[in-house]
Design a protein around this motif. Structure first.
Motif, PDB file in Angstrom:
ATOM      1  N   VAL A  36       0.842  -1.203   0.000  1.00  0.00           N
ATOM      2  CA  VAL A  36       0.000   0.000   0.000  1.00  0.00           C
ATOM      3  C   VAL A  36       0.877   1.252   0.000  1.00  0.00           C
ATOM      4  O   VAL A  36       0.603   2.214  -0.726  1.00  0.00           O
ATOM      5  N   PHE A  37       1.951   1.262   0.793  1.00  0.00           N
ATOM      6  CA  PHE A  37       2.842   2.422   0.827  1.00  0.00           C
ATOM      7  C   PHE A  37       3.490   2.659  -0.532  1.00  0.00           C
ATOM      8  O   PHE A  37       3.611   3.793  -0.985  1.00  0.00           O
ATOM      9  N   ASP A  38       3.910   1.598  -1.187  1.00  0.00           N
ATOM     10  CA  ASP A  38       4.626   1.727  -2.458  1.00  0.00           C
ATOM     11  C   ASP A  38       3.718   2.107  -3.620  1.00  0.00           C
ATOM     12  O   ASP A  38       4.118   2.864  -4.502  1.00  0.00           O
ATOM     13  N   ASN A  39       2.507   1.584  -3.654  1.00  0.00           N
ATOM     14  CA  ASN A  39       1.640   1.746  -4.821  1.00  0.00           C
ATOM     15  C   ASN A  39       0.395   2.595  -4.584  1.00  0.00           C
ATOM     16  O   ASN A  39      -0.319   2.904  -5.536  1.00  0.00           O
ATOM     17  N   GLY A  40       0.102   2.950  -3.338  1.00  0.00           N
ATOM     18  CA  GLY A  40      -1.144   3.635  -3.028  1.00  0.00           C
ATOM     19  C   GLY A  40      -1.092   5.139  -3.225  1.00  0.00           C
ATOM     20  O   GLY A  40      -0.033   5.747  -3.330  1.00  0.00           O
TER      21      GLY A  40
END
Length: 117
Positions: free
Chosen positions: A20-24
């Motif tokens: 989630v941190f990388d792609n959100g």
């Protein structure tokens, strides 16, 4: 409509949080920072990250309880499945359900509108 908060509605693993941190997408206001990512399913999941800078253990735990309750009451605002990670900011002074819920509702509506597109 289910008002519970089951285990399948929680982000539990470090790998899930990192995804989630990388792609959100980032959302937020002066008191909350939220990362959201569509998960392609019908169930939305919530993850909380509350660091030591936020306060002592009782303060961190209280925030997590209040935020889980705010999410539980307003999860129906999300029409499709999303993974959501919430991080409190230093500006968060009032730890009442009403104030946090108001801010959280606004952001959940923004997330839902973005996921519909």
């Amino acid at each position: 409509m289910d008002q519970g908060f089951s285990k399948k509605e929680r982000l539990l693993k470090r790998k899930e949080f990192q995804h989630v941190f990388d792609n959100g997408e980032r959302y937020g206001n002066d008191q909350l920072k939220i990362y959201a990512l569509s998960n392609g399913g019908s169930v939305s999941r919530l993850g909380l990250v509350v660091g030591r800078k936020f306060g002592n253990a009782p303060r961190r735990n209280r925030f997590k309880r209040i935020l889980r309750e705010a999410y539980r009451l307003n999860k129906s605002l999300l029409s499709s499945g999303a993974d959501i990670v919430v991080i409190p900011r230093q500006g968060l002074k009032e730890l009442t359900l009403m104030t946090i819920e108001e801010k959280f509702k606004i952001i959940l509506t923004q997330i839902n509108n973005k996921l519909k597109k």
